[in-house]
Design an enzyme around this catalytic site. Structure first.
Site, PDB file in Angstrom:
ATOM      1  N   LYS A 125       0.810  -1.218   0.000  1.00  0.00           N
ATOM      2  CA  LYS A 125       0.000   0.000   0.000  1.00  0.00           C
ATOM      3  C   LYS A 125       0.844   1.269   0.000  1.00  0.00           C
ATOM      4  CE  LYS A 125      -1.084  -0.620   4.963  1.00  0.00           C
ATOM      5  NZ  LYS A 125      -0.492  -1.973   5.081  1.00  0.00           N
ATOM      6  N   ASN A 148      -1.211   6.857   6.580  1.00  0.00           N
ATOM      7  CA  ASN A 148      -0.291   5.871   7.147  1.00  0.00           C
ATOM      8  C   ASN A 148       1.095   5.930   6.530  1.00  0.00           C
ATOM      9  OD1 ASN A 148      -0.125   3.540   9.024  1.00  0.00           O
ATOM     10  ND2 ASN A 148       0.310   2.378   7.160  1.00  0.00           N
ATOM     11  N   HIS A 194      -1.451  -8.447  11.784  1.00  0.00           N
ATOM     12  CA  HIS A 194      -2.117  -7.679  12.841  1.00  0.00           C
ATOM     13  C   HIS A 194      -3.266  -8.456  13.504  1.00  0.00           C
ATOM     14  CE1 HIS A 194       0.269  -4.291  11.720  1.00  0.00           C
ATOM     15  NE2 HIS A 194      -0.332  -4.117  10.567  1.00  0.00           N
TER      16      HIS A 194
END
Length: 467
Positions: A125, A148, A194
């Site tokens: 990403k 982010n 995660h």
């Protein structure tokens, strides 16, 4: 800065005063809200006070007075247990949101048609976000990039009809953004990551899906089962991106390093990635194909897109070419903090002197065994040394180096010997791709990559990229 005016005249609690948290506090204050901020780190509290932010211990606050709790994305919302501020907020009926939600509300109030591209995925990403922003800037657009990827979203210029926001979102940020509705939502891929923060894969995938579910137009990579299922549920405008042979339905294709527009009949080649060092590897085929899907939806022509690719500098710490010494290429892939990310780097080269290790992730590196024949030698550092040694034993020659400095010195010498003797037609590569978090020896993956870059640049005779 984007002043957050939608809480003007109200009081907002904020927890987490790192980079994005402090930017959020200043944005809310600039927009007319009263902010009461808190952090577990006293130094951050002091730094916020120095910039005029009101701070207090939220344990003692009157929660009924708060219109919202703005939570930093690094603070647990649900797993392994909600942060204590979350429990207090929920008990008082106070909504818990993040800085991306504040941006979304500001966009809705200020300029609801402002172009907003939101990108998520387990891997790729950051590169895709940077590539989309680069293509749009090269095409002459006013682009703001952040989220982010580095710059807090509320530190960027405000949304407007003539400004494109290209924003990378983690699953943590999506989870705190209930009104997320970008112009174009991008989902690259979904693989395990995660899970300590989301509980299980189903929950993790559901959070990722929210980004494209609310988008006016969705761009989805359909080469894994989770993302393919999400694309199948999508009812609005959708562009599928396929790597390799075409899958279900027309879309943008990436085959053998060529981006192809398969929405047309006949399909048309758009760009060839051969020779673009910043876009090495099959994983970058998907990144480039997704970037084309987004750019074309925003009016960029195929020729302009192809021209922009050639000048893309890449990202620091992600397949970053540091330089060459004789026959040896040095690659900084410090951002590869899990095995799935490291796989992308290993697939791009043939004769690899691999520096790896750090704080290990669940699953280790066993999944990388198909790439072990490409490894000339492995150089182990950090806390994962013995665990990784056990995985490599009998399959890949390795050294226990302990430190990054020792690993770079040994790998550089061995790779140069290999290149000088001409044992292989493929160029030897010294690759830092740790497949681990950095926190056992470094402040961050950026710190780890910076130190690697410095050690390599100190080698006698190193030639910088492009020399």
């Amino acid at each position: 800065m984007t002043p957050s005016t939608t809480f003007a005249g109200r009081t907002v609690a904020l927890f987490g005063l790192g980079g994005s948290g402090l930017a959020t506090a200043l944005s809310l204050r600039a927009g007319g809200a009263r902010v009461v901020a808190c952090d577990d780190n006293p130094a951050r509290m002091e730094a916020a006070r120095a910039q005029g932010v009101e701070t207090d211990d939220l344990r003692d606050a009157e929660w009924g007075a708060f219109a919202a709790l703005v939570l930093a994305p690094g603070v647990p919302l649900t797993h392994p247990a909600p942060h204590w501020t979350v429990d207090l907020a929920k008990a008082a009926g106070v909504p818990v949101i993040g800085d991306i939600e504040l941006f979304c509300r500001e966009r809705a109030a200020r300029s609801p048609d402002a172009p907003f591209v939101a990108i998520t995925g387990t891997n790729g990403k950051s590169t895709t976000t940077a590539l989309i922003a680069h293509v749009l800037r090269t095409a002459g657009r006013d682009v703001q990039m952040g989220g982010n990827i580095g710059t807090a979203i509320l530190s960027l210029e405000p949304p407007s009809a003539h400004r494109v926001h290209v924003i990378e979102l983690s699953s943590f940020q999506i989870d705190l953004t209930p009104s997320l509705a970008p112009t174009i939502g991008v989902l690259l891929n979904i693989t395990p990551d995660h899970l300590d923060r989301h509980g299980d894969m189903a929950s993790y995938a559901a959070i990722k899906e929210r980004l494209v579910a609310g988008a006016a137009h969705a761009v989805i990579g359909v080469d894994d089962a989770y993302a393919q299922a999400i694309a199948g549920r999508r009812t609005g405008p959708l562009t599928r991106v396929h790597v390799g042979e075409a899958g279900e339905g027309p879309g943008i294709l990436a085959r053998a390093g060529v981006v192809i527009d398969g929405r047309k009949a006949p399909a048309e080649p758009v760009a060839d990635l051969a020779g673009i060092g910043s876009l090495r590897g099959a994983h970058n085929w998907q990144n480039a194909a997704v970037a084309y899907a987004v750019a074309s939806a925003l009016g960029v022509t195929p020729d302009a897109f192809a021209a922009a690719l050639a000048s893309f500098p890449g990202l620091p710490h992600r397949m970053e070419e540091v330089g060459r010494r004789g026959p040896v290429l040095f690659i900084n892939d410090s951002k590869a903090t899990n095995a799935d990310s490291t796989e992308k780097a290993l697939s791009a080269f043939q004769q690899i002197h691999w520096i790896l290790g750090g704080k290990p992730k669940e699953g280790g590196i066993a999944s990388l065994a198909p790439y072990f024949p490409r490894i000339a030698h492995a150089y182990l550092i950090g806390a994962a040394t013995e665990v990784f040694a056990a995985t490599l034993d009998g399959q890949v020659p390795y050294s226990r180096c302990g430190t990054l400095a020792a690993a770079v010195a040994e790998a550089a010498a061995a790779a140069e010997r290999q290149g000088t003797t001409g044992d292989s037609a493929a160029e030897p590569v010294v690759l830092l791709s740790p497949a681990c978090a950095s926190y056992d020896q470094f402040r961050s993956f950026e710190d780890r990559g910076d130190q690697f870059r410095g050690l390599v640049r100190a080698l006698p005779g190193l030639q910088p990229p492009g020399a």
